[in-house]
Scaffold this active site. Structure first.
Site, mmCIF file in Angstrom:
data_model
loop_
_atom_site.group_PDB
_atom_site.id
_atom_site.type_symbol
_atom_site.label_atom_id
_atom_site.label_comp_id
_atom_site.label_asym_id
_atom_site.label_seq_id
_atom_site.Cartn_x
_atom_site.Cartn_y
_atom_site.Cartn_z
ATOM 1 C CG ASP A 46 -11.770 24.363 14.931
ATOM 2 O OD1 ASP A 46 -10.977 24.354 15.895
ATOM 3 O OD2 ASP A 46 -12.488 25.338 14.666
ATOM 4 C CD GLU A 62 -12.437 25.602 23.496
ATOM 5 O OE1 GLU A 62 -12.667 26.689 22.937
ATOM 6 O OE2 GLU A 62 -13.144 24.591 23.310
ATOM 7 C CB THR A 78 -19.265 34.215 11.821
ATOM 8 O OG1 THR A 78 -19.414 33.153 12.777
ATOM 9 C CG2 THR A 78 -20.596 34.919 11.656
#
Length: 398
Positions: free
Chosen positions: A195, A246, A343
């Site tokens: 990632d 991205e 998270t």
């Protein structure tokens, strides 16, 4: 004694003649050349065999692709060749055969269970659900993600950042850990995904056997982002690896990853989609880390425009922790078929671990052994992942 001298002279003659043995696109290692050279009493009949890596099987293409990566980085400098070697890059036939055999054996042991995200996401787009990417930070998190995915009969993407990868011992160590924990006969479809990485790290991950990588060129000028994506897409396509790109930059900070909050432009998304990438993470107001009070929400109107612009390319939502459920459901309906979650798993792990000590369970006999200390947090992560899989709609889709 005379016979022994003759034999030694013949051996020396073999080595000298073999050192010069080359064929088109093949330079032979002197130490391996006795397998390729036939010389007897002054008769120099040299047989040089070139084994083309691409003709062995899909896995053995790693040899050829690795050579392409070396050439891409070394250019005319000669990096990646043996000292003193001349001509084309080294390919040694016996070594190539052995590498192919190792790849074949690895596949039989179960490494073939690592798949690219492309097939997963294409199926998810057709089925109207999203596949979860869950970050792995150590052995316990890998176990939690795998057990949750098995329980839910769902595909899973194991995401690892550069910092987490370094913590766990490097790219190859991470892959070995994942494959070792999966077991030899595990048929659970999972992708091992790097990632938010730069170009060099993506190339290293491809060479280490990751099945998916994300090139984060969001901080580069668009033209440079596009150029690198096209280059990596060609390499990934040859290796059967998926490539995520991205555009825009999600705000917030997590695991050393931070962004400005700039949203993606549909016109640039359309251009990047044509570069050969497998999926696109377009910033639409999402945030890495915890969402602050007063957050305005996802820009779903922008998501609709981007979906129309990329013409069926799978879309990815980063910062999937803390977004209201209704908004997540609507984004899935608008083409999001991969959602990253980290998270919420971290918070669940921390809370369960704190509760373990607050309740005094560490004072029980054996309560301070590492396995017992980490068990509540591991189960909390697995429980969170099961909930997310169910919510994303990917449960029981195998």
């Amino acid at each position: 004694m005379h016979c022994l001298r003759v034999i030694l002279l013949i051996c020396l003659y073999f080595f000298k003649s073999v050192q010069k043995c080359t064929v088109r696109n093949c330079t032979v290692l002197p130490g391996r050349a006795l397998f390729l050279s036939l010389s007897l009493f002054g008769v120099r009949n040299t047989l040089c065999v070139k084994i083309r890596a691409r003709g062995i099987d899909a896995e053995s293409r790693a040899v050829r692709a690795a050579g392409e990566s070396v050439k891409a980085h070394s250019g005319a400098s000669g990096a990646g060749r043996l000292p003193g070697a001349r001509g084309p890059p080294l390919v040694c036939a016996p070594m190539c055969v052995r590498r192919a055999k190792v790849a074949e054996n690895a596949a039989r042991r179960g490494s073939a269970m690592l798949v690219s995200t492309q097939s997963m996401l294409t199926r998810a787009a057709r089925g109207g659900y999203a596949v979860g990417q869950f970050n792995i930070n150590n052995l316990e998190w890998i176990r939690a993600a795998m057990s949750a995915a098995r329980d839910m009969e769902a595909p899973v993407i194991l995401g690892v950042t550069e910092s987490a990868c370094a913590y766990m011992g490097g790219l190859r160590a991470v892959r070995a850990l994942v494959e070792g924990m999966a077991g030899a006969r595990d048929d659970l479809p999972m992708a091992l995904h790097l990632d938010h990485a730069g170009e060099d790290m993506c190339l290293q991950a491809i060479g280490a056997g990751f099945s998916s990588v994300m090139f984060d060129g969001s901080k580069l000028p668009f033209a440079e982002n596009l150029r690198v994506c096209a280059k990596l897409a060609a390499i990934c396509r040859d290796r059967g690896v998926s490539l995520e790109a991205e555009l825009g930059s999600p705000a917030g900070e997590e695991d050393g990853i931070s962004g400005s909050g700039d949203k993606a432009l549909p016109s640039q998304c359309a251009e990047l989609a044509r570069s050969g990438i497998s999926s696109l993470a377009a910033a639409i107001g999402n945030i890495h880390g915890e969402y602050p009070a007063g957050w305005p929400g996802l820009d779903l109107a922008l998501l609709r425009e981007i979906r129309a612009a990329v013409k069926g390319l799978p879309l990815v939502l980063h910062g999937g922790s803390g977004i209201p459920d209704a908004m997540v459901r609507e984004s899935i309906g608008l083409g999001i078929c991969k959602i990253n979650v980290n998270t919420e798993c971290q918070l669940a792990f921390a809370e369960a671990t704190k509760e373990y000590f607050a309740s005094g369970r560490d004072l029980e006999p054996g309560g301070r052994t590492l396995q017992k200390v980490l068990a509540p947090g591991t189960e909390a992560v697995a429980r969170t992942i099961r909930e997310k899989i169910r919510f994303f709609g990917s449960a029981h889709t195998l």
